[in-house]
Design a protein around this motif. Sequence first.
Motif, PDB file in Angstrom:
ATOM      1  N   LEU A  25       0.885  -1.161   0.000  1.00 21.71           N
ATOM      2  CA  LEU A  25       0.000   0.000   0.000  1.00 21.71           C
ATOM      3  C   LEU A  25       0.923   1.210   0.000  1.00 21.71           C
ATOM      4  O   LEU A  25       1.653   1.436   0.968  1.00 21.71           O
ATOM      5  CB  LEU A  25      -0.892   0.006   1.245  1.00 21.71           C
ATOM      6  N   PHE A  37      -3.238   7.886   0.061  1.00 18.88           N
ATOM      7  CA  PHE A  37      -3.022   6.497  -0.323  1.00 18.88           C
ATOM      8  C   PHE A  37      -3.242   6.382  -1.830  1.00 18.88           C
ATOM      9  O   PHE A  37      -4.347   6.579  -2.324  1.00 18.88           O
ATOM     10  CB  PHE A  37      -3.945   5.580   0.477  1.00 18.88           C
ATOM     11  N   THR A  40      -2.504   0.320  -4.363  1.00 16.01           N
ATOM     12  CA  THR A  40      -2.516  -0.954  -3.646  1.00 16.01           C
ATOM     13  C   THR A  40      -2.161  -2.049  -4.633  1.00 16.01           C
ATOM     14  O   THR A  40      -2.686  -2.071  -5.752  1.00 16.01           O
ATOM     15  CB  THR A  40      -3.921  -1.241  -3.059  1.00 16.01           C
ATOM     16  N   ILE A  56      -4.639  -1.873   3.981  1.00 10.96           N
ATOM     17  CA  ILE A  56      -5.374  -0.613   4.073  1.00 10.96           C
ATOM     18  C   ILE A  56      -5.716  -0.300   5.521  1.00 10.96           C
ATOM     19  O   ILE A  56      -5.540   0.833   5.978  1.00 10.96           O
ATOM     20  CB  ILE A  56      -6.635  -0.658   3.181  1.00 10.96           C
ATOM     21  N   ALA A  72      -7.958   9.373  -0.399  1.00  6.66           N
ATOM     22  CA  ALA A  72      -8.031   8.026  -0.973  1.00  6.66           C
ATOM     23  C   ALA A  72      -7.981   8.113  -2.495  1.00  6.66           C
ATOM     24  O   ALA A  72      -8.987   7.940  -3.174  1.00  6.66           O
ATOM     25  CB  ALA A  72      -9.285   7.311  -0.497  1.00  6.66           C
ATOM     26  N   VAL A  77      -8.699   1.759  -1.864  1.00  9.89           N
ATOM     27  CA  VAL A  77      -8.761   2.397  -0.545  1.00  9.89           C
ATOM     28  C   VAL A  77     -10.083   3.151  -0.394  1.00  9.89           C
ATOM     29  O   VAL A  77     -10.741   3.068   0.649  1.00  9.89           O
ATOM     30  CB  VAL A  77      -7.559   3.346  -0.322  1.00  9.89           C
TER      31      VAL A  77
END
Length: 93
Positions: A25, A37, A40, A56, A72, A77
Amino acid sequence: MDVNIKHDKEYQQFTASMGEEDAELAYATPSEEVMDFTHTFVPESARGKGIANKLIEEGLCYAEENGKKVIATCPVVKKFIDRNSNYQKLLQE
């Protein structure tokens, strides 16, 4: 599945060792009090086992414990936060 997640501040990512490839992540820090974030990744061989959710959750718990707001950018996320209302308070307005 028991997963050992490590936070690497220098490379701005949370990782879980999956053998040959790591699940990760990734995040950016647009400011000192915000974590974005951005990405991923879970190796194909480890998908469907909840690894992304664990990564997460670890990232969001870190943000909360350190008084940071969250962006996000990563759709995975965003979907996780949408489904888990207790993390929505972390989203940057």
